[in-house]
Design a protein around this motif. Structure first.
Motif, short mmCIF file in Angstrom:
data_model
loop_
_atom_site.label_atom_id
_atom_site.label_comp_id
_atom_site.label_asym_id
_atom_site.label_seq_id
_atom_site.Cartn_x
_atom_site.Cartn_y
_atom_site.Cartn_z
N LYS A 19 0.83 -1.21 0.00
CA LYS A 19 0.00 0.00 0.00
C LYS A 19 0.86 1.25 0.00
N THR A 50 -2.02 11.79 -8.60
CA THR A 50 -0.90 10.91 -8.23
C THR A 50 0.02 10.73 -9.44
N SER A 67 -6.05 9.28 -9.42
CA SER A 67 -5.92 9.20 -7.98
C SER A 67 -5.37 10.52 -7.51
N THR A 107 -5.58 -0.58 -6.83
CA THR A 107 -6.90 -0.06 -6.51
C THR A 107 -6.78 1.01 -5.43
N ASN A 108 -7.85 1.80 -5.28
CA ASN A 108 -7.86 2.79 -4.21
C ASN A 108 -8.59 2.24 -2.99
N GLN A 109 -8.77 3.08 -1.98
CA GLN A 109 -9.39 2.67 -0.73
C GLN A 109 -10.85 2.24 -0.91
N ASP A 162 -5.80 9.72 -1.01
CA ASP A 162 -6.11 8.34 -1.41
C ASP A 162 -5.10 7.38 -0.77
N THR A 163 -5.52 6.16 -0.58
CA THR A 163 -4.63 5.06 -0.22
C THR A 163 -4.72 4.06 -1.35
N LEU A 164 -3.58 3.77 -1.96
CA LEU A 164 -3.55 2.82 -3.07
C LEU A 164 -3.00 1.48 -2.61
N ILE A 212 -7.39 1.57 -10.36
CA ILE A 212 -6.62 2.76 -10.75
C ILE A 212 -5.71 2.44 -11.93
#
Length: 147
Positions: free
Chosen positions: A31, A45, A82, A109-111, A86-88, A116
């Protein structure tokens, strides 16, 4: 040494803030919490940050068999933007393993679980051991029986 400890030696990914969450044989999950230093000029991002996240997940999955593996070729396709906050997550899955090569698919993917980017890579395995071992499901089951 654990896989997580070993991959802390990937100084670039470590400095980017990438955390290796899980490693199993042929699989890994990492992550990255998106901060201002991960953004491009358009406040999204930066593609290199996403690539680095995917690349670390690839490395963990590819090296999970106990031999040193290096990427031969990688491609990434960005499908959704993103941004800050965000948390990827990158999940790497082995698609093929041969005697000296392997192919991997990494979904980023994101949270919210939204895709993504997708990342595909082929690797070459050297005849050199890595300094960590992955617990096999049978080992885990055997340990649970002892408890």
């Amino acid at each position: 040494m654990t896989a997580q400890e070993f991959f802390k030696n990937d100084i670039f990914a470590e400095n980017a803030g990438i955390v290796l969450l899980e490693v199993r044989e042929g699989y890994s999950k990492a992550k990255l919490e998106i901060k201002p230093e991960h953004l491009n000029a358009g406040a999204r991002t930066q593609g290199g940050a996403i690539f680095t996240l995917a690349d670390l997940a690839l490395a963990a999955a590819a090296n999970s068999h106990g031999t040193l593996a290096f990427s031969l070729s990688s491609t990434i396709t960005f499908v959704r933007a993103s941004g800050p906050g965000d948390t990827l997550y990158a999940e790497a899955r082995e698609r093929y393993i041969g005697r000296s090569t392997g192919c991997y698919q990494v979904d980023i993917t994101n949270q919210n679980g939204e895709l993504i980017a997708t990342f595909e890579s082929s690797v070459f395995r050297k005849d050199q051991k890595v300094p960590f071992e992955i617990e096999h499901p049978t080992q885990i089951a055997d340990l649970e029986k002892l408890e």
